[in-house]
Design a protein around this motif. Structure first.
Motif, PDB file in Angstrom:
ATOM      1  N   UNK A  28      -1.995  21.247   8.989  1.00  0.00           N
ATOM      2  CA  UNK A  28      -2.262  19.879   8.540  1.00  0.00           C
ATOM      3  C   UNK A  28      -1.207  19.399   7.546  1.00  0.00           C
ATOM      4  N   UNK A  29      -0.738  20.293   6.680  1.00  0.00           N
ATOM      5  CA  UNK A  29       0.324  19.908   5.749  1.00  0.00           C
ATOM      6  C   UNK A  29       1.579  19.501   6.508  1.00  0.00           C
ATOM      7  N   UNK A  30       1.936  20.278   7.522  1.00  0.00           N
ATOM      8  CA  UNK A  30       3.115  19.940   8.334  1.00  0.00           C
ATOM      9  C   UNK A  30       2.926  18.571   8.995  1.00  0.00           C
ATOM     10  N   UNK A  31       1.744  18.342   9.530  1.00  0.00           N
ATOM     11  CA  UNK A  31       1.464  17.059  10.183  1.00  0.00           C
ATOM     12  C   UNK A  31       1.515  15.902   9.194  1.00  0.00           C
ATOM     13  N   UNK A  84       0.832  -1.203   0.000  1.00  0.00           N
ATOM     14  CA  UNK A  84       0.000   0.000   0.000  1.00  0.00           C
ATOM     15  C   UNK A  84       0.864   1.250   0.000  1.00  0.00           C
ATOM     16  N   UNK A  85       0.487   2.203  -0.825  1.00  0.00           N
ATOM     17  CA  UNK A  85       1.078   3.539  -0.805  1.00  0.00           C
ATOM     18  C   UNK A  85       0.074   4.450  -0.117  1.00  0.00           C
ATOM     19  N   UNK A  86       0.481   5.057   0.965  1.00  0.00           N
ATOM     20  CA  UNK A  86      -0.400   5.980   1.686  1.00  0.00           C
ATOM     21  C   UNK A  86      -0.411   7.330   0.966  1.00  0.00           C
ATOM     22  N   UNK A  87      -1.608   7.833   0.720  1.00  0.00           N
ATOM     23  CA  UNK A  87      -1.790   9.078  -0.019  1.00  0.00           C
ATOM     24  C   UNK A  87      -2.671  10.012   0.808  1.00  0.00           C
ATOM     25  N   UNK A  88      -2.231  11.233   0.994  1.00  0.00           N
ATOM     26  CA  UNK A  88      -3.023  12.200   1.740  1.00  0.00           C
ATOM     27  C   UNK A  88      -4.049  12.897   0.867  1.00  0.00           C
ATOM     28  N   UNK A  89      -5.214  13.166   1.424  1.00  0.00           N
ATOM     29  CA  UNK A  89      -6.241  13.981   0.777  1.00  0.00           C
ATOM     30  C   UNK A  89      -6.499  15.187   1.668  1.00  0.00           C
ATOM     31  N   UNK A  90      -6.322  16.379   1.111  1.00  0.00           N
ATOM     32  CA  UNK A  90      -6.422  17.619   1.886  1.00  0.00           C
ATOM     33  C   UNK A  90      -7.476  18.526   1.247  1.00  0.00           C
ATOM     34  N   UNK A  91      -8.733  18.301   1.614  1.00  0.00           N
ATOM     35  CA  UNK A  91      -9.847  19.038   1.019  1.00  0.00           C
ATOM     36  C   UNK A  91     -10.759  19.577   2.111  1.00  0.00           C
ATOM     37  N   UNK A  92     -11.211  20.808   1.933  1.00  0.00           N
ATOM     38  CA  UNK A  92     -12.117  21.441   2.892  1.00  0.00           C
ATOM     39  C   UNK A  92     -13.551  21.011   2.602  1.00  0.00           C
ATOM     40  N   UNK A  93     -13.933  19.881   3.156  1.00  0.00           N
ATOM     41  CA  UNK A  93     -15.282  19.363   2.926  1.00  0.00           C
ATOM     42  C   UNK A  93     -16.316  20.041   3.814  1.00  0.00           C
ATOM     43  N   UNK A  94     -15.893  21.014   4.587  1.00  0.00           N
ATOM     44  CA  UNK A  94     -16.782  21.952   5.250  1.00  0.00           C
ATOM     45  C   UNK A  94     -16.153  23.333   5.104  1.00  0.00           C
ATOM     46  N   UNK A  95     -16.980  24.370   5.269  1.00  0.00           N
ATOM     47  CA  UNK A  95     -16.477  25.719   5.083  1.00  0.00           C
ATOM     48  C   UNK A  95     -17.060  26.388   3.860  1.00  0.00           C
ATOM     49  N   UNK A  96     -16.577  27.580   3.494  1.00  0.00           N
ATOM     50  CA  UNK A  96     -17.240  28.400   2.471  1.00  0.00           C
ATOM     51  C   UNK A  96     -17.175  27.860   1.050  1.00  0.00           C
ATOM     52  N   UNK A  97     -16.235  26.972   0.752  1.00  0.00           N
ATOM     53  CA  UNK A  97     -16.177  26.400  -0.595  1.00  0.00           C
ATOM     54  C   UNK A  97     -16.219  24.870  -0.554  1.00  0.00           C
ATOM     55  N   UNK A  98     -17.024  24.357   0.389  1.00  0.00           N
ATOM     56  CA  UNK A  98     -17.121  22.913   0.595  1.00  0.00           C
ATOM     57  C   UNK A  98     -17.724  22.192  -0.598  1.00  0.00           C
TER      58      UNK A  98
END
Length: 407
Positions: free
Chosen positions: A83-86, A25-39
């Motif tokens: 979150x990017x740093x984490x 498995x290759x772990x892949x991050x998803x970084x999306x604002x699924x809440x907020x003003x442009x959800x």
């Protein structure tokens, strides 16, 4: 910057000759604002990513699976940075698909450069950037704003009113539009900017209607854009004005899920420049739309943002397979040798600037919540993020602007 393969990525999957030892498995991050003003848009981006991940995982020709790890910054730039740093440190990820706004991309980019990660950025944007740590799968400015400027100057006039969200996306796109309008001998009636998430546009709408522009160039995003579209249509109708015909709103970001948010009373007649519309007639797109609908039956239509995220995953997987490694340096080196038949058409990555060859289109929204395509480029267009090769010409095609960068 490091020049050797990252220990975090090396050996994520192993091959012996042509025989797969283990489908790791290759772990892949998803970084999306699924809440907020442009959800609305970020949910579509997440959906496109997950659909592609599931397709890769179901395809045994890939000697690995993709394991998504999701984070929601809630539309706050400070959250994106943290979150990017984490993701890059504590979670030890090297591939992250995400960000919608350019301000969020700017927030996270220093961390990708510091920790040798790759950000797969699946959004149309204003250009003037080319980082070795970003793969840009959305449209560059010569693939959306430039074709739109040509179309508007030739068909609508040269007296626009510009209204946008107060950040770099709007500033830079308005700069490009301004240069094109001035080259055509036109004038910018005004540029007005509002905070992301602003919902009160009554005053500026009155000013726009009183000034009678040739068109309104909209760079508002998210809920701000939806509120503006609805209020502008109401105000025009109250004055007996056929707004789509006399003062069309033109955008480089308006997508099908957003027409749903705008609502049936105000969603028709808007001009949008994009590399993807759900209405594209092609076998690959029909398959994509059908698969998206089956997987996300309550999510509504597809969009350029969903498709760009879908592309990012498929490009990542194919480059990793070719490189026989998930190391970001190896993946990046393999990318120029990868091409895919995407929903929008053939797509491949430019080896010099890591943006994609994409096919520009212009559509007009209809009452059914889709777009009627009125222009399509004959072939995929080379990305030109700095507008080095592309001249933003006047409607006569004879004059060019000063917006050129000489190396």
């Amino acid at each position: 910057m490091a020049t050797k393969p990252s220990a975090r990525a090396a050996g994520l999957f192993l091959l012996m000759g042509q025989h797969v030892i283990e489908r790791s498995a290759i772990r892949v991050g998803l970084l999306f604002s699924t809440s907020g003003p442009y959800a609305t848009i970020c949910c579509a981006m997440r959906n496109g990513s997950l659909l592609a991940i599931e397709e890769i995982n179901a395809d045994s020709t890939f000697p690995f699976t993709l394991d998504p790890l999701e984070f929601n910054p809630e539309g706050l730039n400070s959250n994106y940075a943290e979150l990017a740093r984490r993701m890059l440190t504590a979670e030890r990820l090297v591939h992250v698909i995400g960000c919608y706004t350019s301000s969020s991309r700017k927030e996270v980019l220093p961390y990708f450069e510091k920790y040798d990660g790759l950000l797969w950025y699946p959004s149309h944007y204003e250009g003037f950037e080319s980082s070795e740590h970003v793969i840009y799968t959305g449209a560059a400015p010569n693939q959306h704003i430039v074709p739109l400027a040509h179309h508007l100057l030739q068909n609508c006039g040269s007296r626009p009113y510009c209204v946008g969200s107060n950040y770099i996306w709007a500033w830079e796109n308005n700069k490009i539009m301004r240069e094109a309008v001035y080259a055509a001998g036109g004038t910018i009636l005004a540029e007005r900017y509002f905070p992301v998430g602003e919902l009160d546009f009554d005053s500026v709408i009155e000013q726009i209607i009183d000034s009678r522009p040739s068109f309104v160039f909209n760079t508002l995003i998210g809920v701000s854009a939806y509120a503006f579209f609805r209020a502008f249509r109401r105000a025009a109708e109250a004055r007996g004005i056929d707004q789509p015909r006399t003062m069309p709103i033109a955008s480089c970001s308006l997508a099908e899920p957003e027409l749903v948010e705008i609502g049936p009373a105000a969603c028709a007649g808007h001009v949008s420049s994009s590399v993807y519309f759900e209405s594209i007639e092609a076998p690959a797109n029909r398959a994509f739309v059908a698969a998206y609908g089956r997987r996300f039956p309550d999510a509504g239509p597809t969009s350029a943002d969903a498709e760009a995220s879908y592309l990012a995953v498929h490009l990542l997987a194919r480059a990793a397979r070719r490189a026989r490694s998930a190391d970001p340096f190896a993946v990046r080196a393999a990318l120029p040798h990868v091409a895919i038949q995407a929903p929008q058409g053939e797509v491949h990555v430019d080896r010099d600037n890591r943006h994609c060859y994409l096919t520009p289109r212009i559509g007009v929204s209809n009452a059914a919540g889709g777009f009627d395509i009125i222009y399509q480029a004959a072939r995929p267009v080379r990305p030109d993020p700095y507008l080095v090769w592309e001249e933003v010409k006047s409607s006569s095609g004879m004059r060019s602007t000063n917006l050129r960068l000489v190396k």
